[in-house]
Design a protein around this motif. Structure first.
Motif, PDB file in Angstrom:
ATOM      1  N   UNK A  45     138.897  22.208 108.542  1.00 58.57           N
ATOM      2  CA  UNK A  45     138.076  23.145 107.764  1.00 58.57           C
ATOM      3  C   UNK A  45     138.393  23.019 106.279  1.00 58.57           C
ATOM      4  N   UNK A  46     139.664  22.859 105.939  1.00 60.21           N
ATOM      5  CA  UNK A  46     140.046  22.685 104.535  1.00 60.21           C
ATOM      6  C   UNK A  46     139.491  21.384 103.963  1.00 60.21           C
ATOM      7  N   UNK A  54     142.360  20.721  95.646  1.00 58.49           N
ATOM      8  CA  UNK A  54     143.225  20.910  96.811  1.00 58.49           C
ATOM      9  C   UNK A  54     142.806  22.220  97.479  1.00 58.49           C
ATOM     10  N   UNK A  55     142.826  22.234  98.809  1.00 60.94           N
ATOM     11  CA  UNK A  55     142.425  23.431  99.557  1.00 60.94           C
ATOM     12  C   UNK A  55     143.485  23.736 100.609  1.00 60.94           C
ATOM     13  N   UNK A 114     141.387  27.924 102.689  1.00 62.93           N
ATOM     14  CA  UNK A 114     140.265  28.453 101.912  1.00 62.93           C
ATOM     15  C   UNK A 114     140.571  28.700 100.452  1.00 62.93           C
ATOM     16  N   UNK A 115     141.836  28.647 100.064  1.00 60.25           N
ATOM     17  CA  UNK A 115     142.218  28.838  98.667  1.00 60.25           C
ATOM     18  C   UNK A 115     142.168  27.483  97.959  1.00 60.25           C
ATOM     19  N   UNK A 116     141.408  27.426  96.876  1.00 61.45           N
ATOM     20  CA  UNK A 116     141.173  26.183  96.149  1.00 61.45           C
ATOM     21  C   UNK A 116     142.056  26.139  94.902  1.00 61.45           C
ATOM     22  N   UNK A 117     142.663  24.984  94.664  1.00 65.95           N
ATOM     23  CA  UNK A 117     143.409  24.744  93.430  1.00 65.95           C
ATOM     24  C   UNK A 117     142.731  23.592  92.702  1.00 65.95           C
ATOM     25  N   UNK A 177     138.048  31.285  99.299  1.00 60.92           N
ATOM     26  CA  UNK A 177     138.603  32.636  99.268  1.00 60.92           C
ATOM     27  C   UNK A 177     139.247  32.966  97.929  1.00 60.92           C
ATOM     28  N   UNK A 178     139.747  31.947  97.221  1.00 60.91           N
ATOM     29  CA  UNK A 178     140.390  32.152  95.923  1.00 60.91           C
ATOM     30  C   UNK A 178     140.378  30.830  95.163  1.00 60.91           C
ATOM     31  N   UNK A 179     140.453  30.918  93.845  1.00 59.58           N
ATOM     32  CA  UNK A 179     140.509  29.717  93.017  1.00 59.58           C
ATOM     33  C   UNK A 179     141.670  29.846  92.045  1.00 59.58           C
TER      34      UNK A 179
END
Length: 119
Positions: free
Chosen positions: A50-51, A76-77, A80-83, A108-110
């Motif tokens: 999923x990531x 990068x994931x 669900x949190x993206x960097x 979900x977050x960045x």
């Protein structure tokens, strides 16, 4: 006698296993269970897939965005949190990249770690 790197690891693993076995025998304790390195459960494998899919969607959105040069951006994931890491040529693109990533369904977050570069 010359060991190759992998041979040394195998020998080390055998020594550790023998040591654990001897300890369990002498102390009367239950045998130790050693999990194999890198093993993942089906749930973990599904989360990683999923990531990867989400990372691809974010990269596609960044690549299609008008006015954004995303060639220096790494995504990068994790759950669900993206960097966002890397560089962009203009200050305004740093915030724009974060806005675009946040708009992708499933994010979900960045965390924006982009920097300005004039290369």
């Amino acid at each position: 006698m010359k060991f190759h790197r992998i041979g040394g690891c195998v020998v080390g693993a055998l020594i550790v296993a023998a040591s654990l076995h001897a300890h369990a025998q002498s102390s009367g304790a239950a045998p130790a269970v050693v999990a194999s390195a890198g093993a993942s459960t089906p749930v973990q494998a599904k989360a990683k897939a999923a990531d990867r899919a989400l990372r691809k969607r974010v990269l596609t959105a960044l690549g299609k965005a008008k006015g954004l040069r995303a060639s220096g951006v790494t995504v990068r994931v994790n759950n669900g949190a993206v960097t966002l890491q890397g560089w962009v040529p203009e200050q305004a693109q740093i915030e724009r990249a974060a806005d675009i990533a946040q708009s992708v369904p499933g994010v979900t977050a960045v965390k924006n770690e982009l920097t300005l570069s004039t290369f």
